[in-house]
Design a protein around this motif. Sequence first.
Motif, mmCIF file in Angstrom:
data_model
loop_
_atom_site.group_PDB
_atom_site.id
_atom_site.type_symbol
_atom_site.label_atom_id
_atom_site.label_comp_id
_atom_site.label_asym_id
_atom_site.label_seq_id
_atom_site.Cartn_x
_atom_site.Cartn_y
_atom_site.Cartn_z
ATOM 1 N N PRO A 1 0.667 11.323 1.171
ATOM 2 C CA PRO A 1 -0.058 12.139 2.158
ATOM 3 C C PRO A 1 -0.849 13.307 1.576
ATOM 4 N N GLU B 1 0.858 -1.173 0.000
ATOM 5 C CA GLU B 1 0.000 0.000 0.000
ATOM 6 C C GLU B 1 0.901 1.233 0.000
ATOM 7 N N SER C 1 1.453 5.298 0.323
ATOM 8 C CA SER C 1 0.886 6.489 0.934
ATOM 9 C C SER C 1 1.412 7.738 0.245
#
Length: 222
Positions: free
Chosen positions: A31, A27, A29
């Motif tokens: 932000p 996964e 990220s």
Amino acid sequence: MNDAVKTKFLAAAKVFTEKLGAVVVEEVSVPMHASSRAIYSVMSKMGNHMGMLGRATGRRQVMLTDLAERKGLPYKQDALSKMSAFSHEGLLAGELGWSEYPLAYGKAVNLMRRLRDSYDAALGQYDLLILPTTLRASFPLPPVDASPVAHMAAGRGMTENTAGFNGTGHPALAVPIGLVPSEADPGVVVPCSLQIVGKFWDEATILKAAYAWEQAVDWKSF
């Protein structure tokens, strides 16, 4: 995110690894993605507001010189009365932005460049990114006489995962991945989809991945 949409998306992601030979590493990220819709909304509403009023600017584009005439500008009440709640909201939000927060547009444009760099960093590690196209199941259109609030609420959760790429210009493709219960009526099922995002000028890789998934799965029964 709607639980049914999340479950269907994760099952679809497994198809890439279990049937198609892809490697879903982890996964990822990004932000700034959480702020992407807000950034795009400011940039889009303030920019689109000028365009809707026939005040579009730019030096490297084809200008539609007859657009203002075709749109019947300046708007008269008859035209405004025919607009949807979304169009009204766009005009009002854009006017509010330019009159009360004129520096917001430039800030949003600059933040969008940073968001683009964030996506590029992730795509520098991986060939493609996949994510749910929407955070919720599609919602029935409100009645024509519904309040503006009801009309706007029907679109909530639909652009959080797409607006950022509209702003950065990254190529993205939505692929149907099955049916999930409608939030308005659990007895009715509606389509949901997976979004495949790729590098600039690499649409071919997106199309290959989408085609492979499409050939491997009958999404209507998935």
